[in-house]
Design a protein around this motif. Structure first.
Motif: not given
Lengths: 346, 283
Positions: B25, B166, B59, B270, B250-251, B247, B268, B254
């Motif tokens: 990612m 997303l 992140c 994840h 799908n987290p 992405q 987001l 979000a």
């Protein structure tokens, strides 16, 4: 390929890959529909005829024009190499994924106890430099493992990938024969139906391996019907000069960085390093200076491997100094698709 | 051959569950990024520079969710952090080979050049062990530059809204990119979000409804605001697309926070990884 005309001599010719591939493309449909395939030549018309005799009486004929060619004779006695490894292509394929496609070369380092495949990139200079990767493979993973001399050879990565793709189709193990750096290596596949030998140049071992690790790589594919012939005088000695063989020492180090290469000429299309006369110091083992990619504008560099140059230690340095371009053959067809590196251009 | 030698900043960790997903990612979101190593966290940081178009990214992953062993020693006791700059793709490629690894170890080393060394023990088909090593060149970022790499403050948003799927957003934005370079993203407190592009010849708007709004942090702000009123930001469409392209999955959560005409902030989650992505208004 049989010549069914009156002449009983062998026919040496070359066909364009772009002509041949589409004919045999759809294997599934060929297997379903084709009962017999006849391949013969019509040398009076310079054509190879591929005839498919299909079901329902349908006959499909393809006429492909050929060009006469004289393939280079490769002199290399693979069975005389001190080191031999036989490995399943799958194992090598797993190693290959480690390296990024931007790596030009890969190094194989062997000792009687271990085998290491590693990237031979330059020393990193910043965060955008290539990653250095290495993979150790135990001797037990090889079908045959014989190491006579510890060695570390560096050769073209792209060629290895190509050879692997070929071998995966045949499911036969690959035999790797090699000695010391600078001496060519052979990768061979020996199947029931075919024998393929790929002779690759390896980088010569230089004490100061610094810039431009360019190497020459080539892969002549030779079928069993054409045994490797050698000159009678030269015998089986790789290092002697053979008129049909282009012997060249591949040197990673640039001796005279300030000199710009002017005699790019016909070799540029092959993307091969240029051999230059080394002025002065005749005791230097590495006579050929290798250009940086930037200095050879438009050179496809290591992307096109149809050159039949063949790196080996030449014992006759003196002669090469005087006639630096002796034995350098010109690329015949620059428009030919050379990306698969499987055809000679001479 | 490079010579292994310890560095001043030892950091050794052993990944017990390898998820190359995070590094993949990051590789899609930023070509070069900063890896911050602290005793309890790992961060991938992209600071808002002109070169990125002002986009920034933060992140975060809790190290205990990923590593069975984690040792690090920063510059000093007060500054127990390490900041490394690296090419994201190098890391994701290296971790890719570790997908079926028996063991993975990441170490900071210095052999002529500082490297993040990833050692992977693979189990081959023939049941024998294979050791793979990748040396990823990194640059150790000096302490004086750390101030540029702090966690960005989350702005007070005019509107906060949950994002639609997303993948759907991505395919719409991909098509819109062919028409215009700029996109307006607008949302309100009624769970409505619009993606709009406007050119001389055509206007295209995609409406998303019933998305829901997260409970707002400050009660006053949300009560003052007319729920139907849209907060909008005009942004560079390619930045949005780059974010969406990163992405793959799908987290879990979000959220999109919009500060009118200033910035859009994507927040987001994840699974164990949180990602914040800031796209400023196009000026």
């Amino acid at each position: 390929m049989n010549d069914n005309d009156s002449t009983s001599s062998n026919l040496n010719c070359k066909l364009g890959m772009k002509s041949i591939l589409p004919i045999f493309r759809c294997l599934n449909s060929l297997e379903r529909n084709v009962e017999k395939c006849k391949i013969f030549t019509r040398s009076d018309k310079c054509k190879v005829v591929i005839e498919f005799l299909c079901r329902h009486g349908i006959r499909r004929t393809h006429n492909v024009c050929f060009q006469e060619s004289q393939p280079l004779q490769v002199i290399f006695e693979k069975n005389m190499c001190s080191n031999t490894l036989v490995i399943q292509p799958r194992v090598l394929a797993e190693a290959i994924v480690l390296f990024t496609s931007s790596q030009e070369e890969v190094t194989l380092a062997v000792t009687p106890l271990s085998v290491c495949l590693k990237s031979s990139s330059d020393e990193p200079v910043d965060v955008t430099s290539s990653v250095y990767s290495e993979m150790f493979v135990g001797p037990d993973e090889f079908d045959f493992f014989q190491i006579g001399v510890d060695s570390e050879i560096t050769f073209c990565f792209k060629e290895l990938k190509g050879i692997l793709t070929f071998s995966e189709a045949t499911h036969a193990p690959i035999a790797i024969h090699f000695d010391f750096p600078g001496k060519p290596m052979a990768l061979s596949i020996d199947d029931m139906l075919l024998e393929a030998n790929f002779i690759l140049a390896t980088l010569a071992d230089e004490p100061s391996r610094a810039s431009s690790p360019q190497s020459l790589c080539l892969s002549p594919k030779q079928k069993r019907s054409e045994p490797l012939s050698s000159n009678s005088e030269a015998g089986k000695n790789v290092t002697s000069k053979a008129p049909e063989c282009i012997l060249r020492k591949v040197a990673p180090k640039r001796l005279y960085p300030k000199e710009t290469l002017t005699d790019v000429s016909a070799l540029e299309n092959c993307g091969s390093p240029i051999m230059k006369r080394a002025n002065g110091d005749r005791s230097e083992v590495s006579e050929s200076s290798v250009s940086d990619t930037e200095e050879v504008p438009g050179s496809p560099y290591l992307r096109k491997f149809s050159c039949m140059f063949f790196g080996a230690v030449s014992s006759n340095r003196q002669e090469r100094f005087n006639h630096p371009f002796d034995g350098l053959a010109t690329a015949s067809d620059s428009e030919e698709d050379m990306n698969d590196g499987s055809f000679s251009t001479f | 051959m490079p010579h292994w030698a310890p560095v001043n900043l030892p950091a050794a960790f052993l990944l017990h569950s390898v998820t190359p997903g995070v590094s993949n990612m990051i590789a899609k979101l930023a070509k070069t990024c900063t890896l911050r190593i602290s005793p309890d966290k790992l961060n991938f940081i992209l600071s808002d520079k002109v070169a990125n178009g002002g986009v920034s990214m933060w992140c975060e992953l809790e190290q205990e969710n990923f590593f069975s062993e984690f040792q690090m020693e920063g510059v000093s006791a007060e500054n127990n952090e390490i900041y490394l700059e690296l090419t994201s793709e190098n890391l994701s490629r290296a971790l890719k080979t570790a997908q079926n690894a028996r063991a993975l170890k990441i170490k900071l080393t210095n052999k002529h050049f500082p490297c993040l060394t990833v050692s992977i023990e693979l189990l081959s088909v023939s049941n024998s062990s294979r050791i793979v090593t990748h040396d990823i060149p990194v640059r150790v970022i000096p302490r004086k530059l750390w101030k540029d790499l702090r966690e960005p403050t989350v702005p007070d948003a005019d509107v906060s809204i949950y994002l639609p799927v997303l993948k759907t957003m991505k395919s719409i934005v991909e098509k819109m990119k062919n028409i215009s370079n700029h996109l307006i993203i607008e949302a309100n407190l009624n769970g409505e979000l619009n993606l709009k592009i406007e050119t001389e010849l055509v206007c295209v708007t995609t409406h998303f409804k019933d998305l829901g709004n997260p409970p707002s942090a400050s009660e006053d702000a949300s009560q003052d605001r007319n729920p139907g009123q849209m907060a909008e930001v005009r942004i560079d469409i390619r930045r949005l697309l780059q974010f969406l392209a990163g992405q793959q999955v799908n987290p879990t959560k979000a959220v999109c926070n919009i500060v009118s005409n200033k910035i859009v902030h994507f927040d987001l989650l994840h699974e164990d990884v949180s990602l914040q992505y800031f796209i400023p208004a196009f000026s």
